[in-house]
Design a protein around this motif. Structure first.
Motif: not given
Length: 809
Positions: A45-50, A33-34, A71-78, A55-59
């Protein structure tokens, strides 16, 4: 990119400039978790600290494979730049990913992940940068920057950094121990998260909240032989760049705080926002105290604080383990701070107090000033900064800020940053304080203008409700009142001054006083409204109000009502529970002038309920008032256990969610009546012998009513009143009436219009002492005049003969 086989490079000239790219910094805990999210991460990343914390870091982060997820659980990162290890991370890893950002579209991200040592094993530091920014900076320099070689930068939020600093050669395989030492010395001085790179190296730096204490220069590698570690050399750079980065970071922090505080004029909520904004970015602990007078909304504090000043701990925020501070510094505690403490020094001087390091000796000394509380476990080995919360050079409160051991201590720039934070917070707090004070003044004014209605009058019970509106400081012109009249009658009034604010409240006070005065003069309802209309016109053309005035006679079981432009009252019949709007002649509002008013007589029965209210209860914007009046009738007819319950039922039905913009006045009277066998009336002749007869009549009736204890005093007072009537009357008849309610009412009527007057008789006067006797024995007494004469009355408490409470003239 390949960290093991560096490319061939040509050393840059000594005056070569270096590039900078904003860097995102995040920490992932052992549970994936972050736990830390920098402002750079928010921008990238466009995500606020709150949103990120917890939140799970992989998301959120493109660190495929590092946390053991597929890798597919990580949102399809390259694909990764280098092979990141699967499962747990035991050595540094790096990678490259393409992610979709809602506002920027698809961006190319470089990332590096490092295992953190120290408390909390399994944590990972993640650094990320926009690859396009890096390549753009390279092109701006006009040369190839070579391989990526990120170095971990020390940061006070990351325990174990000292041990990590010693592992820099492991993180960067091509780096020597000498290079690592010089990089550590340098990055400690930098204050903004950037990716620093020259021709041969790129060095990510995280914020340290410190100010450069000496000139810091970026490192670049000189020429080296095969298999030989590069010899570092300094590339000159103006010190101003480092100071600018540090100042910019602080300005961003202050701007973010300013945007988060002041969202409400609620004093306690404002101080919670201020306190929470400082943790953990600026401090590890923040506790805020306000002067008791400020929190209570009592206006601006008088004079400087001293040892007797009481402070209220409004909020505490920290990132220690939960509950650590609760027993020693509980929220909500009121406390006076001892003189020989840094807290007292801050509050009396109005200046920040900085203690870079609280050693054991100082900790013992501070803790010793407080009785029955040991602060040593909380403040020892910490860095302490106390900043005042001021407005117009008056200290309203102060904030206690502390950093844990291992984090960079507070320094002079931190003192400046903390003072600026406190200055902005002080301004917001003063606005909230003034609003709270004005609300209290408004409530006090409104409460002072509303009467304290007796819940039980002769022959009726009364319940009232007043709801302040949401507009213009909670002050309005709605009012209600009840007036005790001779003959066991009660006047009931509800009025509504048009408009809101202080002017309406002031007019309401004048009209209410006028109604009270005229009611005591026993004016018929229509005449009272005519006189009130004349008064309003004299006060000014802008004075307009509606008013409903009713007089209830419980002996005759009737209501006399006159209406001046007000919504009609509701009468709930006790016989069948049916509620109806009374059809009354409706005159123009008070202040219009030239309009006649009429008095209507309504017959009632014991147990009937009369409901009077202002239009704020039944009017809804965009809805016909008829619907509101129908809802009023329906809710008034609902059975209730008590008068208070009946009022609450109406309020809930017509104001279910609260927050009506207009104020509301509601008065309900249950018309109980007075039974015939509780009333006795006689006619006496204009003959002195009737005085003795009146005493016999009163004695006999009181014995019949089982009120023997009241006989002696009642006989004496009746004798004095009948004697005066015989002496000053003109006609042949005198009226005598006894009424039994909660007290004993006696009335003596004659045809002499001149009111009875209390005289200051001396011992040499042969007369004039009758009313003095009545005044001494009665609970209340008074005189009222009519077109046919006057009535003198007194009330006698049953079960005792107290001193009189008031006189009515």
């Amino acid at each position: 990119m390949d960290r093991d086989v560096p490319a061939q490079r040509t050393p840059p000239p000594r005056d070569a400039s270096t590039g900078r790219v904003p860097l995102a910094v995040a920490v992932v805990d052992e549970n994936g978790l972050v736990s830390h999210w920098s402002s750079g991460a928010r921008r990238l990343f466009g995500v606020t600290r709150q949103e990120a914390i917890g939140c799970p870091a992989g998301e959120l982060l493109p660190i495929s494979g590092v946390l053991g997820q597929r890798e597919e659980d990580c949102g399809g990162f390259g694909p990764e730049l280098d092979g990141a290890p699967g499962g747990s991370l035991s050595y540094p890893a790096s990678g490259r990913a393409r992610i979709d950002e809602p506002e920027q579209g698809r961006i190319d991200v470089l990332w590096w992940a490092y295992p953190l040592v120290g408390p909390g094993s399994g944590r990972i530091l993640v650094l990320a940068a926009d690859a396009a920014r890096v390549s753009g900076a390279e092109k701006a320099d006009g040369r190839d920057t070579g391989t990526v070689a990120p170095a971990f930068a020390l940061h006070t939020d990351f325990p174990g950094y000292e041990e990590l600093a010693g592992r820099l050669p492991e993180i960067l395989p091509s780096m020597s121990v000498g290079e690592a030492t010089r990089i550590v010395a340098q990055v400690l001085e930098l204050g903004y998260p950037v990716l620093e790179f020259s021709q041969l190296s790129r060095i990510p730096v995280t914020p340290d909240w410190g100010v450069p204490r000496h000139s810091a220069r970026p490192l670049a590698a000189g020429p080296r032989g095969e298999g030989e570690a590069p010899e570092p050399r300094a590339v000159p750079r103006p010190e101003l760049d480092l100071e600018y980065a540090a100042v910019r970071e602080r300005l961003e922090f202050l701007n973010e705080v300013s945007g988060r505080i002041g969202t409400s004029l609620d004093l306690e909520r404002t101080i919670r926002e201020v306190t929470s904004a400082a943790v953990p970015r600026f401090t590890d602990f923040a506790g805020t105290h306000l002067r008791d007078a400020v929190l209570a909304g009592e206006g601006f504090p008088d004079g400087p604080p001293d040892v007797t000043t009481v402070w209220h701990r409004v909020w505490v925020e920290h990132n220690d383990e939960p509950g650590r501070w609760d027993d020693t510094v509980p929220v909500g505690e009121s406390i006076a701070f001892p003189e020989h403490t840094p807290f007292f020094q801050c509050m009396v001087t109005g200046e920040p107090v900085l203690v870079p390091y609280v050693g054991e000796e100082l900790s013992n000394r501070i803790s010793g000033e407080f009785e029955k509380r040991d602060l040593r476990p909380l403040i020892t080995h910490r860095s302490l900064l106390i900043v005042p919360l001021k407005a117009r050079d008056v200290v309203l409160g102060f904030m206690v800020l502390m950093r844990r051991p291992g984090r960079e201590p507070f320094d002079d720039m931190d003192r400046t940053t903390g003072a600026e934070l406190a200055a902005r917070a002080g301004l917001v707090l003063d606005n909230a304080r003034m609003y709270t004070y004005q609300e209290n003044v408004a409530d006090t004014l409104q409460d002072s203008m509303l009467p304290q209605v007796e819940p039980r009058m002769a022959g009726c019970d009364i319940a009232t409700r007043y709801l302040p509106g949401a507009r213009l400081g909670r002050i309005g012109g709605d009012w209600f009142d009840s007036v005790k009249l001779p003959g066991s009658r009660t006047a009931l009034v509800v009025g509504d001054v048009m408009g809101h604010g202080l002017n309406s409240a002031a007019m309401m006070g004048q009209l209410r006083t006028a109604v009270l005065t005229m009611a005591m003069m026993e004016m018929p309802p229509a005449q009272l409204l005519r006189n009130l209309d004349d008064l309003a016109q004299r006060l000014g053309e802008q004075y307009l109000a509606t008013c409903l005035y009713a007089v209830y006679d419980p002996i005759r079981s009737e209501l006399q009502i006159a209406n001046a432009g007000h919504i009609p009252p509701v009468l709930v019949r006790a016989e069948d529970g049916r509620a109806e709007l009374l059809d009354l002649p409706t005159g123009a509002p008070i202040g219009v002038g030239g309009v006649a008013f009429e008095t209507a007589t309504v017959r009632v029965r014991p147990g009937d309920r009369l409901v009077l209210c202002t239009d704020g209860l039944v009017e809804v914007r965009g809805q016909d008032i008829g619907a509101g009046l129908a809802a009023l009738c329906a809710s008034a007819a609902h059975p209730a256990a008590s008068m208070d319950d009946a009022c609450d039922t109406i309020i809930r039905a017509l104001n279910p969610h609260g927050g009506r913009k207009d104020d509301v006045a509601l008065l309900m009277a249950r018309l109980n009546g007075i039974p015939d066998d509780h009333v006795a009336e006689w006619q006496l002749a204009l003959d002195p012998r009737e005085v003795a007869r009146s005493r016999r009549l009163v004695r006999g009736k009181l014995i019949d009513w089982a009120l023997s204890d009241a006989v002696e005093a009642a006989e004496l007072m009746v004798s004095e009143l009948v004697t005066n009537a015989v002496k000053h009357g003109r006609c042949h008849r005198i009226g005598l009436r006894l009424v039994r309610t909660g007290a004993l009412l006696c009335e003596v009527s004659d045809d002499e219009p001149a009111p009875a007057t209390l005289l200051d008789a001396t011992c040499h006067d042969e007369s004039g002492r009758g009313l003095l006797v009545v005044s001494s024995l009665a609970r209340e007494w008074g005189t009222s005049t009519t077109a046919h004469g006057k009535t003198v009355w007194f009330e006698q408490a049953l079960g005792g003969i107290p001193r009189p409470r008031s006189h009515s003239w």
